[in-house]
Scaffold this motif. Structure first.
Motif, PDB file in Angstrom:
ATOM      1  N   LEU A  43       0.753 -12.041 -25.835  1.00 43.56           N
ATOM      2  CA  LEU A  43       2.126 -11.562 -25.718  1.00 43.56           C
ATOM      3  C   LEU A  43       2.838 -11.424 -27.062  1.00 43.56           C
ATOM      4  O   LEU A  43       3.821 -10.716 -27.164  1.00 43.56           O
ATOM      5  N   ASP A  44       2.364 -12.111 -28.085  1.00 41.31           N
ATOM      6  CA  ASP A  44       3.018 -12.068 -29.397  1.00 41.31           C
ATOM      7  C   ASP A  44       2.123 -11.320 -30.384  1.00 41.31           C
ATOM      8  O   ASP A  44       1.232 -11.899 -30.989  1.00 41.31           O
ATOM      9  N   PRO A  45       2.330 -10.014 -30.577  1.00 39.47           N
ATOM     10  CA  PRO A  45       1.452  -9.252 -31.460  1.00 39.47           C
ATOM     11  C   PRO A  45       1.611  -9.602 -32.940  1.00 39.47           C
ATOM     12  O   PRO A  45       0.747  -9.276 -33.744  1.00 39.47           O
ATOM     13  N   THR A  46       2.695 -10.268 -33.309  1.00 39.24           N
ATOM     14  CA  THR A  46       2.898 -10.614 -34.720  1.00 39.24           C
ATOM     15  C   THR A  46       2.170 -11.902 -35.104  1.00 39.24           C
ATOM     16  O   THR A  46       2.125 -12.244 -36.280  1.00 39.24           O
ATOM     17  N   ARG A  47       1.634 -12.591 -34.145  1.00 41.87           N
ATOM     18  CA  ARG A  47       0.951 -13.849 -34.427  1.00 41.87           C
ATOM     19  C   ARG A  47      -0.359 -13.580 -35.147  1.00 41.87           C
ATOM     20  O   ARG A  47      -1.063 -12.623 -34.853  1.00 41.87           O
ATOM     21  N   GLU A  48      -0.672 -14.449 -36.095  1.00 42.70           N
ATOM     22  CA  GLU A  48      -1.928 -14.311 -36.837  1.00 42.70           C
ATOM     23  C   GLU A  48      -3.103 -14.685 -35.950  1.00 42.70           C
ATOM     24  O   GLU A  48      -2.940 -15.339 -34.924  1.00 42.70           O
ATOM     25  N   ASP A  49      -4.296 -14.270 -36.380  1.00 43.16           N
ATOM     26  CA  ASP A  49      -5.494 -14.634 -35.636  1.00 43.16           C
ATOM     27  C   ASP A  49      -5.667 -16.143 -35.630  1.00 43.16           C
ATOM     28  O   ASP A  49      -5.295 -16.832 -36.576  1.00 43.16           O
ATOM     29  N   PRO A  50      -6.266 -16.678 -34.566  1.00 45.36           N
ATOM     30  CA  PRO A  50      -6.504 -18.125 -34.543  1.00 45.36           C
ATOM     31  C   PRO A  50      -7.483 -18.518 -35.639  1.00 45.36           C
ATOM     32  O   PRO A  50      -8.304 -17.697 -36.076  1.00 45.36           O
ATOM     33  N   PRO A  51      -7.415 -19.740 -36.112  1.00 44.89           N
ATOM     34  CA  PRO A  51      -8.314 -20.154 -37.193  1.00 44.89           C
ATOM     35  C   PRO A  51      -9.768 -20.158 -36.741  1.00 44.89           C
ATOM     36  O   PRO A  51     -10.064 -20.364 -35.569  1.00 44.89           O
ATOM     37  N   ASP A  52     -10.656 -19.896 -37.684  1.00 42.10           N
ATOM     38  CA  ASP A  52     -12.084 -19.893 -37.384  1.00 42.10           C
ATOM     39  C   ASP A  52     -12.717 -21.262 -37.575  1.00 42.10           C
ATOM     40  O   ASP A  52     -13.929 -21.401 -37.516  1.00 42.10           O
ATOM     41  N   ASP A  53     -11.923 -22.269 -37.821  1.00 48.23           N
ATOM     42  CA  ASP A  53     -12.459 -23.605 -38.034  1.00 48.23           C
ATOM     43  C   ASP A  53     -13.127 -24.109 -36.768  1.00 48.23           C
ATOM     44  O   ASP A  53     -12.647 -23.900 -35.664  1.00 48.23           O
ATOM     45  N   GLU A  54     -14.256 -24.762 -36.976  1.00 50.46           N
ATOM     46  CA  GLU A  54     -14.931 -25.390 -35.852  1.00 50.46           C
ATOM     47  C   GLU A  54     -14.185 -26.667 -35.486  1.00 50.46           C
ATOM     48  O   GLU A  54     -13.795 -27.438 -36.349  1.00 50.46           O
ATOM     49  N   LEU A  55     -13.973 -26.878 -34.211  1.00 56.09           N
ATOM     50  CA  LEU A  55     -13.315 -28.092 -33.751  1.00 56.09           C
ATOM     51  C   LEU A  55     -14.377 -29.164 -33.544  1.00 56.09           C
ATOM     52  O   LEU A  55     -15.331 -28.963 -32.807  1.00 56.09           O
ATOM     53  N   ASP A  56     -14.186 -30.279 -34.212  1.00 56.58           N
ATOM     54  CA  ASP A  56     -15.159 -31.355 -34.037  1.00 56.58           C
ATOM     55  C   ASP A  56     -14.770 -32.202 -32.840  1.00 56.58           C
ATOM     56  O   ASP A  56     -13.626 -32.226 -32.407  1.00 56.58           O
ATOM     57  N   GLY A  57     -15.739 -32.883 -32.279  1.00 57.41           N
ATOM     58  CA  GLY A  57     -15.500 -33.743 -31.132  1.00 57.41           C
ATOM     59  C   GLY A  57     -15.057 -35.130 -31.531  1.00 57.41           C
ATOM     60  O   GLY A  57     -14.989 -36.015 -30.686  1.00 57.41           O
ATOM     61  N   GLY A  58     -14.757 -35.335 -32.803  1.00 59.45           N
ATOM     62  CA  GLY A  58     -14.370 -36.660 -33.280  1.00 59.45           C
ATOM     63  C   GLY A  58     -13.109 -37.177 -32.629  1.00 59.45           C
ATOM     64  O   GLY A  58     -13.028 -38.344 -32.249  1.00 59.45           O
ATOM     65  N   ASP A  59     -12.092 -36.317 -32.489  1.00 59.14           N
ATOM     66  CA  ASP A  59     -10.852 -36.755 -31.859  1.00 59.14           C
ATOM     67  C   ASP A  59     -11.079 -37.107 -30.393  1.00 59.14           C
ATOM     68  O   ASP A  59     -10.505 -38.072 -29.884  1.00 59.14           O
ATOM     69  N   LEU A  60     -11.919 -36.345 -29.736  1.00 61.23           N
ATOM     70  CA  LEU A  60     -12.213 -36.621 -28.333  1.00 61.23           C
ATOM     71  C   LEU A  60     -12.913 -37.963 -28.180  1.00 61.23           C
ATOM     72  O   LEU A  60     -12.554 -38.771 -27.329  1.00 61.23           O
ATOM     73  N   GLU A  61     -13.905 -38.219 -29.045  1.00 58.34           N
ATOM     74  CA  GLU A  61     -14.628 -39.490 -28.976  1.00 58.34           C
ATOM     75  C   GLU A  61     -13.729 -40.664 -29.331  1.00 58.34           C
ATOM     76  O   GLU A  61     -13.746 -41.701 -28.655  1.00 58.34           O
ATOM     77  N   ARG A  62     -12.928 -40.515 -30.386  1.00 57.47           N
ATOM     78  CA  ARG A  62     -12.028 -41.602 -30.790  1.00 57.47           C
ATOM     79  C   ARG A  62     -10.986 -41.875 -29.704  1.00 57.47           C
ATOM     80  O   ARG A  62     -10.672 -43.034 -29.402  1.00 57.47           O
ATOM     81  N   GLY A  63     -10.443 -40.831 -29.117  1.00 59.17           N
ATOM     82  CA  GLY A  63      -9.455 -41.006 -28.053  1.00 59.17           C
ATOM     83  C   GLY A  63     -10.038 -41.725 -26.854  1.00 59.17           C
ATOM     84  O   GLY A  63      -9.417 -42.629 -26.290  1.00 59.17           O
ATOM     85  N   PHE A  64     -11.244 -41.335 -26.461  1.00 60.65           N
ATOM     86  CA  PHE A  64     -11.899 -41.986 -25.320  1.00 60.65           C
ATOM     87  C   PHE A  64     -12.186 -43.454 -25.621  1.00 60.65           C
ATOM     88  O   PHE A  64     -11.929 -44.330 -24.785  1.00 60.65           O
ATOM     89  N   MET A  65     -12.686 -43.741 -26.821  1.00 58.27           N
ATOM     90  CA  MET A  65     -12.993 -45.128 -27.167  1.00 58.27           C
ATOM     91  C   MET A  65     -11.719 -45.972 -27.267  1.00 58.27           C
ATOM     92  O   MET A  65     -11.725 -47.148 -26.910  1.00 58.27           O
ATOM     93  N   LEU A  66     -10.628 -45.392 -27.737  1.00 59.76           N
ATOM     94  CA  LEU A  66      -9.366 -46.127 -27.765  1.00 59.76           C
ATOM     95  C   LEU A  66      -8.880 -46.437 -26.350  1.00 59.76           C
ATOM     96  O   LEU A  66      -8.348 -47.522 -26.095  1.00 59.76           O
ATOM     97  N   LEU A  67      -9.075 -45.516 -25.414  1.00 60.37           N
ATOM     98  CA  LEU A  67      -8.703 -45.789 -24.032  1.00 60.37           C
ATOM     99  C   LEU A  67      -9.560 -46.909 -23.443  1.00 60.37           C
ATOM    100  O   LEU A  67      -9.054 -47.781 -22.738  1.00 60.37           O
ATOM    101  N   VAL A  68     -10.850 -46.896 -23.744  1.00 65.52           N
ATOM    102  CA  VAL A  68     -11.739 -47.959 -23.255  1.00 65.52           C
ATOM    103  C   VAL A  68     -11.354 -49.299 -23.870  1.00 65.52           C
ATOM    104  O   VAL A  68     -11.258 -50.314 -23.165  1.00 65.52           O
TER     105      VAL A  68
END
Length: 81
Positions: A43-68
């Motif tokens: 919907l927003d044509p002026t927005r830049e392309d999304p970044p090409d950076d690979e998302l690592d699963g580190g935040d997901l793993e850390r978040g899950f371990m903090l919940l445990v």
């Protein structure tokens, strides 16, 4: 009467839940931003392309371990009553 160990375990458990939830929420938001079929991106044509950076699963793993760890700390607090 609540002892000091119970109070510390509850504070640590709730802190771990808060940090874990924040990490999981951040990881989900990063995945949404990286999607090119995002409705706001279309919907927003002026927005830049999304970044090409690979998302690592580190935040997901850390978040899950903090919940445990938070759950274990709260179990320990319940046992120490």
């Amino acid at each position: 009467m609540v002892n000091e160990i119970t109070v510390v375990a509850v504070v640590v458990g709730l802190g771990c839940f808060a940090l874990g939830a924040r990490l999981l929420k951040s990881a989900a938001a990063a995945r949404r931003v990286a999607r090119s079929d995002d409705p706001e991106f279309v919907l927003d044509p002026t927005r830049e392309d999304p970044p090409d950076d690979e998302l690592d699963g580190g935040d997901l793993e850390r978040g899950f371990m903090l919940l445990v760890f938070g759950a274990l700390a709260l179990v320990f607090a319940a046992i120490s009553l």
